[in-house]
Motif scaffolding. Structure first.
Motif, mmCIF file in Angstrom:
data_model
loop_
_atom_site.group_PDB
_atom_site.id
_atom_site.type_symbol
_atom_site.label_atom_id
_atom_site.label_comp_id
_atom_site.label_asym_id
_atom_site.label_seq_id
_atom_site.Cartn_x
_atom_site.Cartn_y
_atom_site.Cartn_z
ATOM 1 N N ASN A 89 68.953 105.051 -20.285
ATOM 2 C CA ASN A 89 68.241 104.732 -19.045
ATOM 3 C C ASN A 89 68.110 103.227 -18.865
ATOM 4 O OD1 ASN A 89 67.938 107.425 -18.434
ATOM 5 N ND2 ASN A 89 65.882 107.590 -19.311
ATOM 6 N N GLY A 90 67.833 102.520 -19.964
ATOM 7 C CA GLY A 90 67.750 101.061 -19.889
ATOM 8 C C GLY A 90 69.096 100.450 -19.533
ATOM 9 N N ALA A 91 70.161 101.000 -20.122
ATOM 10 C CA ALA A 91 71.504 100.484 -19.845
ATOM 11 C C ALA A 91 71.891 100.720 -18.387
ATOM 12 C CB ALA A 91 72.512 101.140 -20.775
ATOM 13 N N LEU A 92 71.550 101.906 -17.870
ATOM 14 C CA LEU A 92 71.844 102.209 -16.464
ATOM 15 C C LEU A 92 71.088 101.256 -15.539
ATOM 16 C CD1 LEU A 92 72.995 104.009 -14.183
ATOM 17 C CD2 LEU A 92 70.960 105.472 -14.461
ATOM 18 N N LEU A 93 69.798 101.053 -15.846
ATOM 19 C CA LEU A 93 68.990 100.160 -15.017
ATOM 20 C C LEU A 93 69.582 98.755 -15.004
ATOM 21 C CD1 LEU A 93 66.381 99.942 -13.322
ATOM 22 C CD2 LEU A 93 65.192 99.271 -15.419
ATOM 23 N N ALA A 94 69.990 98.260 -16.162
ATOM 24 C CA ALA A 94 70.575 96.921 -16.239
ATOM 25 C C ALA A 94 71.880 96.859 -15.442
ATOM 26 C CB ALA A 94 70.827 96.542 -17.695
ATOM 27 N N ARG A 95 72.724 97.880 -15.591
ATOM 28 C CA ARG A 95 74.011 97.883 -14.887
ATOM 29 C C ARG A 95 73.809 97.940 -13.372
ATOM 30 N NH1 ARG A 95 75.856 102.047 -17.218
ATOM 31 N NH2 ARG A 95 76.058 103.647 -15.606
ATOM 32 N N VAL A 96 72.885 98.782 -12.935
ATOM 33 C CA VAL A 96 72.606 98.910 -11.508
ATOM 34 C C VAL A 96 72.064 97.595 -10.942
ATOM 35 C CG1 VAL A 96 71.052 100.009 -9.856
ATOM 36 C CG2 VAL A 96 72.348 101.411 -11.460
ATOM 37 N N ASN A 97 71.155 96.964 -11.688
ATOM 38 C CA ASN A 97 70.606 95.681 -11.229
ATOM 39 C C ASN A 97 71.698 94.624 -11.099
ATOM 40 O OD1 ASN A 97 67.995 96.593 -10.989
ATOM 41 N ND2 ASN A 97 67.326 95.843 -12.986
ATOM 42 N N GLU A 98 72.603 94.602 -12.064
ATOM 43 C CA GLU A 98 73.682 93.612 -12.023
ATOM 44 C C GLU A 98 74.606 93.853 -10.836
ATOM 45 O OE1 GLU A 98 75.354 94.135 -15.898
ATOM 46 O OE2 GLU A 98 73.557 93.339 -16.889
ATOM 47 N N LYS A 99 74.967 95.111 -10.624
ATOM 48 C CA LYS A 99 75.859 95.426 -9.505
ATOM 49 C C LYS A 99 75.177 95.184 -8.156
ATOM 50 C CE LYS A 99 78.982 98.778 -11.676
ATOM 51 N NZ LYS A 99 79.620 100.109 -11.537
ATOM 52 N N ALA A 100 73.892 95.546 -8.077
ATOM 53 C CA ALA A 100 73.148 95.337 -6.832
ATOM 54 C C ALA A 100 73.037 93.847 -6.512
ATOM 55 C CB ALA A 100 71.757 95.959 -6.941
ATOM 56 N N THR A 101 72.854 93.054 -7.557
ATOM 57 C CA THR A 101 72.779 91.602 -7.354
ATOM 58 C C THR A 101 74.108 91.053 -6.840
ATOM 59 O OG1 THR A 101 71.103 91.390 -9.075
ATOM 60 C CG2 THR A 101 72.299 89.389 -8.475
ATOM 61 N N ALA A 102 75.223 91.590 -7.346
ATOM 62 C CA ALA A 102 76.541 91.152 -6.872
ATOM 63 C C ALA A 102 76.701 91.452 -5.385
ATOM 64 C CB ALA A 102 77.636 91.849 -7.676
ATOM 65 N N VAL A 103 76.207 92.611 -4.949
ATOM 66 C CA VAL A 103 76.250 92.965 -3.525
ATOM 67 C C VAL A 103 75.362 92.012 -2.727
ATOM 68 C CG1 VAL A 103 75.684 94.747 -1.828
ATOM 69 C CG2 VAL A 103 76.743 95.393 -4.006
ATOM 70 N N GLU A 104 74.144 91.815 -3.220
ATOM 71 C CA GLU A 104 73.195 90.938 -2.530
ATOM 72 C C GLU A 104 73.760 89.535 -2.374
ATOM 73 O OE1 GLU A 104 68.652 89.176 -3.153
ATOM 74 O OE2 GLU A 104 69.449 90.684 -4.533
ATOM 75 N N THR A 105 74.433 89.056 -3.398
ATOM 76 C CA THR A 105 74.998 87.704 -3.360
ATOM 77 C C THR A 105 76.031 87.566 -2.247
ATOM 78 O OG1 THR A 105 74.651 87.510 -5.743
ATOM 79 C CG2 THR A 105 76.154 85.934 -4.737
ATOM 80 N N LYS A 106 76.844 88.609 -2.055
ATOM 81 C CA LYS A 106 77.858 88.567 -0.998
ATOM 82 C C LYS A 106 77.243 88.512 0.397
ATOM 83 C CE LYS A 106 81.669 90.967 -3.387
ATOM 84 N NZ LYS A 106 81.079 91.098 -4.735
ATOM 85 N N LEU A 107 76.020 89.033 0.515
ATOM 86 C CA LEU A 107 75.375 89.146 1.835
ATOM 87 C C LEU A 107 74.383 88.033 2.126
ATOM 88 C CD1 LEU A 107 74.640 93.002 1.763
ATOM 89 C CD2 LEU A 107 76.575 91.838 2.833
ATOM 90 N N LEU A 108 74.141 87.162 1.151
ATOM 91 C CA LEU A 108 73.128 86.114 1.336
ATOM 92 C C LEU A 108 73.366 85.265 2.568
ATOM 93 C CD1 LEU A 108 72.396 84.726 -2.243
ATOM 94 C CD2 LEU A 108 70.725 85.645 -0.635
ATOM 95 N N PHE A 109 74.610 85.047 2.897
ATOM 96 C CA PHE A 109 74.940 84.158 4.021
ATOM 97 C C PHE A 109 74.286 84.636 5.314
ATOM 98 C CE2 PHE A 109 77.969 87.544 4.768
ATOM 99 C CZ PHE A 109 78.049 87.603 6.162
ATOM 100 N N PHE A 110 74.156 85.966 5.464
ATOM 101 C CA PHE A 110 73.709 86.508 6.751
ATOM 102 C C PHE A 110 72.302 86.023 7.101
ATOM 103 C CE2 PHE A 110 71.615 89.670 9.404
ATOM 104 C CZ PHE A 110 72.509 89.763 10.459
ATOM 105 N N GLU A 111 71.357 86.216 6.174
ATOM 106 C CA GLU A 111 69.986 85.794 6.454
ATOM 107 C C GLU A 111 69.888 84.287 6.599
ATOM 108 O OE1 GLU A 111 67.035 87.466 3.918
ATOM 109 O OE2 GLU A 111 67.575 89.541 4.389
ATOM 110 N N LEU A 112 70.653 83.550 5.812
ATOM 111 C CA LEU A 112 70.624 82.085 5.893
ATOM 112 C C LEU A 112 71.146 81.606 7.240
ATOM 113 C CD1 LEU A 112 71.925 81.281 2.304
ATOM 114 C CD2 LEU A 112 69.589 80.984 3.137
ATOM 115 N N GLU A 113 72.276 82.167 7.679
ATOM 116 C CA GLU A 113 72.848 81.759 8.963
ATOM 117 C C GLU A 113 71.975 82.221 10.126
ATOM 118 O OE1 GLU A 113 77.016 82.394 9.659
ATOM 119 O OE2 GLU A 113 77.534 82.101 7.541
#
Length: 598
Positions: A89-113
């Motif tokens: 469960n800890g490993a899944l949580l860490a993996r999900v957080n990492e992948k979600a952060t990668a998605v969030e990083t790709k979308l950061l431009f939208f709110e900034l712009e």
């Protein structure tokens, strides 16, 4: 079908990942990542010349991506919450957080712009159709305009959070979830939540020895948890400095859509009424036959025998109370039981406390409890189901506007709890039973309003000292905790030496700095909403449901106006506090009746 055996009241998380378990979560995040990459390719660098139709299309795309990330993230979080001991469960949580952060990083431009557009151009775009479930959200983003960094800087901060702030928060959660308390009359150590529930025992020796056992259990990891708090506080100080926030609490206030001034007014109004908890604890000392109570006596039951409420009875009490107010609320609440949206029993490795996870509007909310068959647990069930009602009714607002700011997040929960409290009070068949319920009620208000503001003062001391004097020792944390508690309690309660370390298990200080005052805000607001219901009766019900159904689609002031309340009135907080004072006077009168009857 409703489950009646408490041990079988476990939630079904399959709907979040379409019954595909970990593989489903991973697939959703992979799809979200692909969609995010396509979104960035289509819109990055183009916000200055986007038209209204394109903005509406972009928001639909973002909603789809947020839904996928939210499903996977909540699945991992909820699995971890009920079994923090399982490494998978800890490993899944860490993996999900990492992948979600990668998605969030790709979308950061939208709110900034979007935030960078001038006001006239932004309002022109917001006037277009297709934004019915995202318009307020888009306006809210622009409030952060003065505090946003460049896109490369925002990406760095977001990505580093996974191995920084988020990692420290997880460590703290794992440490506190693993706490085992060796209470004197149990063969095996018990979880912290079970031990803390013993502080309601009418037997003072049980309370005292339990408190000593809790202190002993907190001791081994104390320096580690202190280091985690130091690290989180310094991380926040750095973030605030880079962004230019004027104070440690400003970013929290902004996310709550509350001004620094209004929050300061709330805090000062509560502090100026600290005589209320002191007055209650002096009365409680008399009722308990003590000259003065100690910190471990504060939650002591007034009656001499504990009232046990088994799960089926608790279910019936809550659902009946909701039905008497509104059949629509009852029907929604019943689904939580029938469709396995609740996880209720205490288990090894399960996170302490209780919460409601909204998850995403395309699925449904979930409620987690640690039900120990106390009457207080029935009120906790009602409280968390109140959150669930709010989440369920606001589902049509979509992923961007389902959630309210934290300052309104407690409205439905406190309202639901108050409905059930009134039912329990009506069913109380002796003066002593009425007094014990009234005592729980006033103590609930003290815990939610006054204690949370005292904890806000503790946080203020910690963050201010961390920024001016550097790393805090465990002893300094303890001194700040004692100072903030003493201000609230005066000389009405003896603060024991062991209690100086009890700050160290509170998750809000780590995961959501500055959060706690929202409880006081929400409690006073909810009491005012309930006061309107008492004044207006059945005609108020549609307005209440409209308030919940609006979710976070309007500002706090506009949402409160649905219930006929004016948050901009300086007297608003004092009006709420007068209701708390009335509760105390009811409790004092009940105590007098019990004493004279005895």
């Amino acid at each position: 079908m409703t489950v009646t055996d408490l041990q079988d009241v476990a939630w079904d998380l399959d709907p979040l990942v379409e019954g595909r378990g970990e593989a489903g979560a991973d697939r959703m995040l992979d799809e979200a990542d692909e969609l995010a990459a396509a979104f960035a390719q289509q819109y990055a660098g183009r916000m200055s010349d986007i038209d209204g139709a394109e903005l509406a299309a972009a928001m639909r795309d973002l909603e789809r991506i947020s839904d996928l990330v939210g499903r996977a993230g909540n699945y991992a979080h909820l699995r971890f919450s009920v079994d923090t001991d399982d490494p998978a469960n800890g490993a899944l949580l860490a993996r999900v957080n990492e992948k979600a952060t990668a998605v969030e990083t790709k979308l950061l431009f939208f709110e900034l712009e979007w935030a960078a557009l001038d006001d006239e151009r932004a309002e022109e775009l917001l006037a277009n159709g297709g934004l019915e479930t995202s318009r307020h959200h888009l306006r809210t983003i622009r409030r952060y305009r003065p505090y946003l960094l460049s896109e490369p800087e925002e990406k760095i901060l977001t990505e580093k959070a996974v191995s920084g702030r988020d990692a420290w928060t997880r460590l703290f959660s794992e440490q506190t979830s693993a706490l085992q308390v060796k209470v004197p009359d149990e063969d095996q150590p018990v979880k912290l939540d079970v031990a803390l529930a013993r502080l309601m025992s009418p037997d003072r020796d049980v309370r005292r020895t339990t408190a000593e056992a809790v202190t002993a259990a907190l001791e081994p990891g104390l320096r580690t948890r202190g280091y985690v708090y130091n690290t989180i506080a310094q991380d926040k100080a750095t973030d605030d400095r880079l962004r230019g926030y004027p104070s440690w609490i400003s970013s929290r206030n902004l996310s709550n859509e509350a001004s620094d001034e209004s929050v300061e007014a709330l805090v000062e109004a509560v502090r100026s009424n600290y005589d209320l908890p002191q007055r209650w604890y002096r009365l409680k000392a008399q009722l308990l036959g003590l000259d003065r109570i100690a910190d471990y006596d504060r939650m002591a039951a007034i009656e001499t025998e504990e009232v046990s409420v088994e799960w089926p009875e608790a279910t019936d009490i809550v659902l009946t109370s909701f039905h008497e107010f509104s059949p629509a609320l009852h029907d929604t609440a019943k689904r939580f039981f029938d469709e396995r949206w609740i996880d209720a029993p205490v288990r090894p490795g399960k996170r302490g406390g209780a919460f409601c996870a909204y998850t995403v509007p395309s699925v449904h909310p979930y409620v987690m409890l640690n039900y120990t068959s106390r009457r207080r647990d029935v009120l906790t069930l009602a409280h968390e189901l109140g959150h669930g009602m709010h989440a369920a009714l606001a589902q049509p607002r979509g992923v961007f506007e389902q959630h309210t700011p934290l300052t309104l997040a407690e409205t439905a929960s406190v309202f639901g709890e108050t409905l059930v409290f009134r039912r329990l009070l009506e069913a109380a068949d002796t003066p002593a039973s009425r007094l014990s319920l009234l005592a729980e009620n006033i103590e609930g208000s003290i815990a939610t309003v006054f204690r949370q503001v005292a904890m806000n003062r503790f946080e203020d001391l910690v963050h201010t000292t961390r920024r001016t004097e550097g790393e805090l020792s465990v002893e300094t944390f303890g001194a700040h905790w004692e100072q903030s508690q003493t201000e609230m309690l005066g000389d009405s309660v003896e603060i024991t030496e062991g209690y100086r370390t009890w700050w160290s298990y509170v998750p809000h200080f780590i995961g959501t700095p500055g959060y706690v005052y929202a409880y006081a805000y929400g409690q006073l607001l909810a009491l005012s909403v309930y006061g309107r219901y008492l004044e207006e009766g059945e005609s108020f019900v549609p307005r209440y449901i409209e308030l919940l159904s609006a979710g976070g689609s309007r500002s706090p002031e506009e949402l409160a106006a649905i219930a006929g309340l004016d948050l901009t009135d300086p007297e608003f907080w004092n009006n709420g506090l007068r209701l708390v004072r009335d509760q105390l006077e009811d409790a004092e009168q009940a105590a007098a009746e019990v004493t004279s009857a005895g």
